[in-house]
Design a protein around this motif. Structure first.
Motif, PDB file in Angstrom:
ATOM      1  N   GLU A  44      14.891 107.445  21.228  1.00 32.21           N
ATOM      2  CA  GLU A  44      15.541 106.440  22.066  1.00 32.21           C
ATOM      3  C   GLU A  44      14.531 105.682  22.938  1.00 32.21           C
ATOM      4  O   GLU A  44      14.819 104.599  23.424  1.00 32.21           O
ATOM      5  CB  GLU A  44      16.623 107.077  22.936  1.00 32.21           C
ATOM      6  CG  GLU A  44      17.821 107.522  22.124  1.00 32.21           C
ATOM      7  CD  GLU A  44      18.948 108.045  22.983  1.00 32.21           C
ATOM      8  OE1 GLU A  44      18.686 108.558  24.089  1.00 32.21           O
ATOM      9  OE2 GLU A  44      20.099 107.953  22.527  1.00 32.21           O
ATOM     10  N   ARG A  45      13.340 106.261  23.109  1.00 33.71           N
ATOM     11  CA  ARG A  45      12.290 105.615  23.909  1.00 33.71           C
ATOM     12  C   ARG A  45      11.956 104.256  23.297  1.00 33.71           C
ATOM     13  O   ARG A  45      11.870 104.092  22.086  1.00 33.71           O
ATOM     14  CB  ARG A  45      11.059 106.518  23.916  1.00 33.71           C
ATOM     15  CG  ARG A  45       9.876 105.987  24.704  1.00 33.71           C
ATOM     16  CD  ARG A  45       8.752 107.018  24.749  1.00 33.71           C
ATOM     17  NE  ARG A  45       8.477 107.634  23.460  1.00 33.71           N
ATOM     18  CZ  ARG A  45       7.570 107.192  22.587  1.00 33.71           C
ATOM     19  NH1 ARG A  45       6.832 106.144  22.876  1.00 33.71           N
ATOM     20  NH2 ARG A  45       7.383 107.810  21.444  1.00 33.71           N
ATOM     21  N   CYS A  46      11.762 103.272  24.155  1.00 31.74           N
ATOM     22  CA  CYS A  46      11.476 101.938  23.660  1.00 31.74           C
ATOM     23  C   CYS A  46      10.065 101.852  23.076  1.00 31.74           C
ATOM     24  O   CYS A  46       9.202 102.679  23.383  1.00 31.74           O
ATOM     25  CB  CYS A  46      11.652 100.896  24.768  1.00 31.74           C
ATOM     26  SG  CYS A  46      10.403 100.984  26.075  1.00 31.74           S
ATOM     27  N   TYR A  47       9.871 100.848  22.246  1.00 29.86           N
ATOM     28  CA  TYR A  47       8.569 100.551  21.667  1.00 29.86           C
ATOM     29  C   TYR A  47       8.169  99.160  22.167  1.00 29.86           C
ATOM     30  O   TYR A  47       8.684  98.143  21.693  1.00 29.86           O
ATOM     31  CB  TYR A  47       8.656 100.572  20.136  1.00 29.86           C
ATOM     32  CG  TYR A  47       7.387 100.127  19.448  1.00 29.86           C
ATOM     33  CD1 TYR A  47       6.288 100.975  19.377  1.00 29.86           C
ATOM     34  CD2 TYR A  47       7.283  98.867  18.877  1.00 29.86           C
ATOM     35  CE1 TYR A  47       5.120 100.568  18.754  1.00 29.86           C
ATOM     36  CE2 TYR A  47       6.120  98.456  18.252  1.00 29.86           C
ATOM     37  CZ  TYR A  47       5.050  99.306  18.191  1.00 29.86           C
ATOM     38  OH  TYR A  47       3.894  98.915  17.572  1.00 29.86           O
ATOM     39  N   VAL A  48       7.299  99.124  23.181  1.00 30.22           N
ATOM     40  CA  VAL A  48       6.851  97.853  23.757  1.00 30.22           C
ATOM     41  C   VAL A  48       5.319  97.898  23.827  1.00 30.22           C
ATOM     42  O   VAL A  48       4.749  98.531  24.713  1.00 30.22           O
ATOM     43  CB  VAL A  48       7.441  97.619  25.166  1.00 30.22           C
ATOM     44  CG1 VAL A  48       7.026  96.253  25.694  1.00 30.22           C
ATOM     45  CG2 VAL A  48       8.956  97.747  25.154  1.00 30.22           C
ATOM     46  N   PRO A  49       4.651  97.260  22.871  1.00 31.60           N
ATOM     47  CA  PRO A  49       3.184  97.260  22.878  1.00 31.60           C
ATOM     48  C   PRO A  49       2.622  96.660  24.170  1.00 31.60           C
ATOM     49  O   PRO A  49       3.278  95.837  24.827  1.00 31.60           O
ATOM     50  CB  PRO A  49       2.820  96.391  21.679  1.00 31.60           C
ATOM     51  CG  PRO A  49       4.038  96.371  20.817  1.00 31.60           C
ATOM     52  CD  PRO A  49       5.201  96.512  21.749  1.00 31.60           C
ATOM     53  N   ALA A  50       1.417  97.051  24.520  1.00 33.73           N
ATOM     54  CA  ALA A  50       0.782  96.613  25.768  1.00 33.73           C
ATOM     55  C   ALA A  50       0.722  95.093  25.885  1.00 33.73           C
ATOM     56  O   ALA A  50       0.971  94.543  26.966  1.00 33.73           O
ATOM     57  CB  ALA A  50      -0.621  97.203  25.877  1.00 33.73           C
ATOM     58  N   GLU A  51       0.430  94.394  24.801  1.00 35.18           N
ATOM     59  CA  GLU A  51       0.344  92.937  24.876  1.00 35.18           C
ATOM     60  C   GLU A  51       1.709  92.310  25.192  1.00 35.18           C
ATOM     61  O   GLU A  51       1.787  91.268  25.832  1.00 35.18           O
ATOM     62  CB  GLU A  51      -0.266  92.329  23.603  1.00 35.18           C
ATOM     63  CG  GLU A  51       0.497  92.604  22.331  1.00 35.18           C
ATOM     64  CD  GLU A  51       0.067  93.863  21.587  1.00 35.18           C
ATOM     65  OE1 GLU A  51       0.282  93.909  20.363  1.00 35.18           O
ATOM     66  OE2 GLU A  51      -0.478  94.789  22.204  1.00 35.18           O
ATOM     67  N   ALA A  52       2.786  92.947  24.763  1.00 36.04           N
ATOM     68  CA  ALA A  52       4.125  92.460  25.098  1.00 36.04           C
ATOM     69  C   ALA A  52       4.455  92.763  26.559  1.00 36.04           C
ATOM     70  O   ALA A  52       5.069  91.940  27.253  1.00 36.04           O
ATOM     71  CB  ALA A  52       5.165  93.094  24.183  1.00 36.04           C
ATOM     72  N   GLN A  53       4.037  93.906  27.048  1.00 35.63           N
ATOM     73  CA  GLN A  53       4.291  94.267  28.441  1.00 35.63           C
ATOM     74  C   GLN A  53       3.656  93.262  29.406  1.00 35.63           C
ATOM     75  O   GLN A  53       4.179  93.034  30.490  1.00 35.63           O
ATOM     76  CB  GLN A  53       3.774  95.675  28.731  1.00 35.63           C
ATOM     77  CG  GLN A  53       4.566  96.751  28.029  1.00 35.63           C
ATOM     78  CD  GLN A  53       4.067  98.147  28.343  1.00 35.63           C
ATOM     79  OE1 GLN A  53       3.500  98.398  29.401  1.00 35.63           O
ATOM     80  NE2 GLN A  53       4.281  99.067  27.411  1.00 35.63           N
ATOM     81  N   ARG A  54       2.561  92.659  29.003  1.00 33.92           N
ATOM     82  CA  ARG A  54       1.864  91.708  29.869  1.00 33.92           C
ATOM     83  C   ARG A  54       2.659  90.419  30.097  1.00 33.92           C
ATOM     84  O   ARG A  54       2.454  89.742  31.099  1.00 33.92           O
ATOM     85  CB  ARG A  54       0.485  91.387  29.310  1.00 33.92           C
ATOM     86  CG  ARG A  54      -0.508  92.530  29.483  1.00 33.92           C
ATOM     87  CD  ARG A  54      -1.928  92.114  29.189  1.00 33.92           C
ATOM     88  NE  ARG A  54      -2.239  92.016  27.775  1.00 33.92           N
ATOM     89  CZ  ARG A  54      -2.580  93.048  27.005  1.00 33.92           C
ATOM     90  NH1 ARG A  54      -2.665  94.260  27.525  1.00 33.92           N
ATOM     91  NH2 ARG A  54      -2.862  92.866  25.741  1.00 33.92           N
ATOM     92  N   VAL A  55       3.559  90.054  29.183  1.00 34.01           N
ATOM     93  CA  VAL A  55       4.325  88.813  29.348  1.00 34.01           C
ATOM     94  C   VAL A  55       5.799  89.051  29.666  1.00 34.01           C
ATOM     95  O   VAL A  55       6.507  88.109  30.016  1.00 34.01           O
ATOM     96  CB  VAL A  55       4.182  87.874  28.130  1.00 34.01           C
ATOM     97  CG1 VAL A  55       2.767  87.349  28.029  1.00 34.01           C
ATOM     98  CG2 VAL A  55       4.616  88.543  26.859  1.00 34.01           C
ATOM     99  N   LEU A  56       6.251  90.288  29.568  1.00 34.60           N
ATOM    100  CA  LEU A  56       7.622  90.608  29.953  1.00 34.60           C
ATOM    101  C   LEU A  56       7.677  90.901  31.447  1.00 34.60           C
ATOM    102  O   LEU A  56       6.740  91.462  32.009  1.00 34.60           O
ATOM    103  CB  LEU A  56       8.142  91.822  29.182  1.00 34.60           C
ATOM    104  CG  LEU A  56       8.419  91.608  27.695  1.00 34.60           C
ATOM    105  CD1 LEU A  56       8.703  92.940  27.019  1.00 34.60           C
ATOM    106  CD2 LEU A  56       9.580  90.642  27.508  1.00 34.60           C
TER     107      LEU A  56
END
Length: 105
Positions: free
Chosen positions: A75-87
């Motif tokens: 259930e843990r999300c999958y959010v790569p580091a590069e995506a975290q920088r713009v979210l």
């Protein structure tokens, strides 16, 4: 079929950048993993006024295929580091639904 649903939010200024990142990097990276039972990923976008919401819907044959993709803590999300920088924020978990009926008209 299992639908894995997740939401992420960003500013209007970062929305096109995030969408391009998904299209050019994140989605091809997921597909390159050749996960058994992975069928597709859908991207939806909605303007909420102060921010832009993105929803992804991943389709898998079974819950075991989701576990193969994400691990036991599936259930843990999958959010790569590069995506975290713009979210600006995102769901920490994904919801999983069993598809019980499907119609193509």
């Amino acid at each position: 079929m299992i639908k894995r649903i997740w939401h992420g939010y960003t500013t209007h200024e970062n929305a096109d950048t995030y969408q391009a990142l998904l299209h050019d990097t994140v989605f091809p990276g997921i597909e390159a993993k050749n996960i058994p039972g992975y069928r597709k990923i859908e991207l939806l976008r909605r303007d909420l006024g102060q921010e832009v919401e993105f929803m992804t819907i991943m389709t898998f044959d079974s819950l075991q295929n989701v576990i193969d993709f994400q691990g036991e803590d599936y259930e843990r999300c999958y959010v790569p580091a590069e995506a975290q920088r713009v979210l600006s924020r995102w769901d920490l978990t994904s919801a999983h639904y069993e598809e019980i009926e499907h119609h193509d008209y």
